[in-house]
Design a protein around this motif. Structure first.
Motif, PDB file in Angstrom:
ATOM      1  N   LEU A 130     -27.600  -0.006 -23.256  1.00 21.46           N
ATOM      2  CA  LEU A 130     -26.589  -0.719 -22.484  1.00 21.46           C
ATOM      3  C   LEU A 130     -26.440  -0.041 -21.135  1.00 21.46           C
ATOM      4  CD1 LEU A 130     -23.852   1.231 -22.743  1.00 21.46           C
ATOM      5  CD2 LEU A 130     -23.742   0.145 -24.952  1.00 21.46           C
ATOM      6  N   VAL A 131     -25.663  -0.649 -20.272  1.00 20.82           N
ATOM      7  CA  VAL A 131     -25.416  -0.065 -18.955  1.00 20.82           C
ATOM      8  C   VAL A 131     -23.942   0.290 -18.873  1.00 20.82           C
ATOM      9  CG1 VAL A 131     -25.445  -0.436 -16.462  1.00 20.82           C
ATOM     10  CG2 VAL A 131     -27.296  -1.347 -17.881  1.00 20.82           C
ATOM     11  N   CYS A 132     -23.686   1.569 -18.641  1.00 18.36           N
ATOM     12  CA  CYS A 132     -22.329   2.065 -18.423  1.00 18.36           C
ATOM     13  C   CYS A 132     -22.114   2.203 -16.915  1.00 18.36           C
ATOM     14  CB  CYS A 132     -22.143   3.432 -19.075  1.00 18.36           C
ATOM     15  SG  CYS A 132     -22.295   3.417 -20.859  1.00 18.36           S
ATOM     16  N   GLN A 133     -20.875   2.372 -16.547  1.00 18.60           N
ATOM     17  CA  GLN A 133     -20.547   2.630 -15.143  1.00 18.60           C
ATOM     18  C   GLN A 133     -19.971   4.034 -15.028  1.00 18.60           C
ATOM     19  OE1 GLN A 133     -21.147   0.493 -12.514  1.00 18.60           O
ATOM     20  NE2 GLN A 133     -22.141  -0.797 -14.044  1.00 18.60           N
ATOM     21  N   LEU A 134     -20.599   4.865 -14.195  1.00 15.46           N
ATOM     22  CA  LEU A 134     -20.053   6.174 -13.885  1.00 15.46           C
ATOM     23  C   LEU A 134     -19.004   5.963 -12.812  1.00 15.46           C
ATOM     24  CD1 LEU A 134     -20.067   9.290 -14.011  1.00 15.46           C
ATOM     25  CD2 LEU A 134     -21.871   9.228 -12.261  1.00 15.46           C
ATOM     26  N   VAL A 135     -17.750   6.294 -13.118  1.00 19.87           N
ATOM     27  CA  VAL A 135     -16.647   6.090 -12.181  1.00 19.87           C
ATOM     28  C   VAL A 135     -16.564   7.317 -11.272  1.00 19.87           C
ATOM     29  CG1 VAL A 135     -14.185   5.652 -11.938  1.00 19.87           C
ATOM     30  CG2 VAL A 135     -15.429   4.681 -13.894  1.00 19.87           C
ATOM     31  N   LEU A 136     -16.734   7.079  -9.984  1.00 20.38           N
ATOM     32  CA  LEU A 136     -16.701   8.161  -9.000  1.00 20.38           C
ATOM     33  C   LEU A 136     -15.268   8.452  -8.573  1.00 20.38           C
ATOM     34  CD1 LEU A 136     -19.729   6.950  -6.858  1.00 20.38           C
ATOM     35  CD2 LEU A 136     -19.729   8.608  -8.740  1.00 20.38           C
ATOM     36  N   GLU A 137     -15.059   9.607  -7.982  1.00 20.00           N
ATOM     37  CA  GLU A 137     -13.706  10.026  -7.588  1.00 20.00           C
ATOM     38  C   GLU A 137     -13.052   9.083  -6.595  1.00 20.00           C
ATOM     39  OE1 GLU A 137     -12.523  13.857  -7.484  1.00 20.00           O
ATOM     40  OE2 GLU A 137     -13.885  14.454  -9.084  1.00 20.00           O
ATOM     41  N   ASP A 138     -13.850   8.400  -5.769  1.00 23.70           N
ATOM     42  CA  ASP A 138     -13.274   7.489  -4.779  1.00 23.70           C
ATOM     43  C   ASP A 138     -13.025   6.092  -5.344  1.00 23.70           C
ATOM     44  OD1 ASP A 138     -15.794   6.377  -4.945  1.00 23.70           O
ATOM     45  OD2 ASP A 138     -16.375   6.860  -2.892  1.00 23.70           O
ATOM     46  N   ALA A 180     -24.009   2.270 -11.755  1.00 21.56           N
ATOM     47  CA  ALA A 180     -24.585   1.859 -13.032  1.00 21.56           C
ATOM     48  C   ALA A 180     -25.458   2.974 -13.608  1.00 21.56           C
ATOM     49  CB  ALA A 180     -25.415   0.593 -12.853  1.00 21.56           C
ATOM     50  N   VAL A 181     -25.301   3.226 -14.911  1.00 21.94           N
ATOM     51  CA  VAL A 181     -26.070   4.256 -15.594  1.00 21.94           C
ATOM     52  C   VAL A 181     -26.663   3.657 -16.880  1.00 21.94           C
ATOM     53  CG1 VAL A 181     -26.007   6.530 -16.689  1.00 21.94           C
ATOM     54  CG2 VAL A 181     -24.536   6.073 -14.710  1.00 21.94           C
ATOM     55  N   PRO A 182     -27.973   3.434 -16.903  1.00 23.90           N
ATOM     56  CA  PRO A 182     -28.593   2.974 -18.150  1.00 23.90           C
ATOM     57  C   PRO A 182     -28.347   4.020 -19.243  1.00 23.90           C
ATOM     58  CG  PRO A 182     -30.107   2.755 -16.313  1.00 23.90           C
ATOM     59  CD  PRO A 182     -28.944   3.565 -15.821  1.00 23.90           C
ATOM     60  N   THR A 183     -27.937   3.541 -20.413  1.00 25.82           N
ATOM     61  CA  THR A 183     -27.492   4.434 -21.484  1.00 25.82           C
ATOM     62  C   THR A 183     -28.112   4.010 -22.803  1.00 25.82           C
ATOM     63  OG1 THR A 183     -25.405   4.729 -20.305  1.00 25.82           O
ATOM     64  CG2 THR A 183     -25.415   5.303 -22.636  1.00 25.82           C
ATOM     65  N   ARG A 184     -28.425   4.984 -23.636  1.00 24.42           N
ATOM     66  CA  ARG A 184     -28.939   4.714 -24.986  1.00 24.42           C
ATOM     67  C   ARG A 184     -28.029   5.407 -25.998  1.00 24.42           C
ATOM     68  NH1 ARG A 184     -34.551   4.406 -27.829  1.00 24.42           N
ATOM     69  NH2 ARG A 184     -34.835   3.070 -26.060  1.00 24.42           N
ATOM     70  N   LEU A 185     -27.527   4.623 -26.958  1.00 26.28           N
ATOM     71  CA  LEU A 185     -26.740   5.141 -28.071  1.00 26.28           C
ATOM     72  C   LEU A 185     -27.667   5.268 -29.277  1.00 26.28           C
ATOM     73  CD1 LEU A 185     -23.743   2.658 -27.760  1.00 26.28           C
ATOM     74  CD2 LEU A 185     -23.838   4.990 -26.872  1.00 26.28           C
ATOM     75  N   VAL A 186     -27.585   6.404 -29.981  1.00 24.62           N
ATOM     76  CA  VAL A 186     -28.451   6.621 -31.140  1.00 24.62           C
ATOM     77  C   VAL A 186     -27.629   7.201 -32.285  1.00 24.62           C
ATOM     78  CG1 VAL A 186     -30.480   7.836 -32.042  1.00 24.62           C
ATOM     79  CG2 VAL A 186     -30.449   7.064 -29.657  1.00 24.62           C
ATOM     80  N   TYR A 187     -27.789   6.586 -33.461  1.00 24.83           N
ATOM     81  CA  TYR A 187     -27.186   7.091 -34.696  1.00 24.83           C
ATOM     82  C   TYR A 187     -28.299   7.195 -35.725  1.00 24.83           C
ATOM     83  CZ  TYR A 187     -24.388   7.384 -38.925  1.00 24.83           C
ATOM     84  OH  TYR A 187     -23.847   7.797 -40.117  1.00 24.83           O
ATOM     85  N   ARG A 188     -28.375   8.339 -36.410  1.00 28.33           N
ATOM     86  CA  ARG A 188     -29.426   8.565 -37.405  1.00 28.33           C
ATOM     87  C   ARG A 188     -28.798   8.982 -38.729  1.00 28.33           C
ATOM     88  NH1 ARG A 188     -34.742  10.716 -35.369  1.00 28.33           N
ATOM     89  NH2 ARG A 188     -34.518  11.970 -37.243  1.00 28.33           N
TER      90      ARG A 188
END
Length: 128
Positions: A10-18, A23-31
């Protein structure tokens, strides 16, 4: 029990101080061989992703109410503008990152992990 992996891109958003976000491509993994933990890899501009590992229970609870302390804090958005998101605050000494995660995608993924290993059955050899 066979190893099962539940992944989600999924794509998360990195919230900057301003107030802007990136956009930050992200991978969630559960094993199932590490049933208490989730791994999250953030793919930034570096050669290797930034990876975090923390308790699955934090994500499950954080979808509904504020949870966590120390390095990992998670809470659902509560205002009309933020209700579609879950917020993930990751901290190390002197630095932190606030990420805005799409709530529906995160909820669906955590539900998939719970179908594989229900809450409370993590220590059972078969996951039952």
């Amino acid at each position: 029990m066979a190893l099962t992996t539940v992944e989600r891109e999924l794509v998360c958003q990195l919230v900057l101080e301003d107030g802007r976000s990136v956009a930050v491509p992200t991978r969630l993994v559960y094993r199932t061989d590490d049933p208490y933990a989730v791994r999250v890899a953030f793919h930034t501009d570096s050669d290797t992703p930034v990876e975090w590992c923390f308790a699955r229970d934090l994500l499950i609870e954080g979808v509904f109410q504020p949870t966590g302390q120390g390095d990992v804090r998670i809470w659902p958005g509560k205002t009309p503008r933020t209700m579609g998101f879950v917020y993930l605050l990751l901290a190390v000494p002197g630095e932190h990152a606030l990420l805005q995660v799409p709530a529906l995608a995160l909820s669906a993924w955590t539900e998939r992990t719970l179908r594989v290993v229900p809450a409370g059955s993590e220590s059972s050899p078969s996951g039952d």
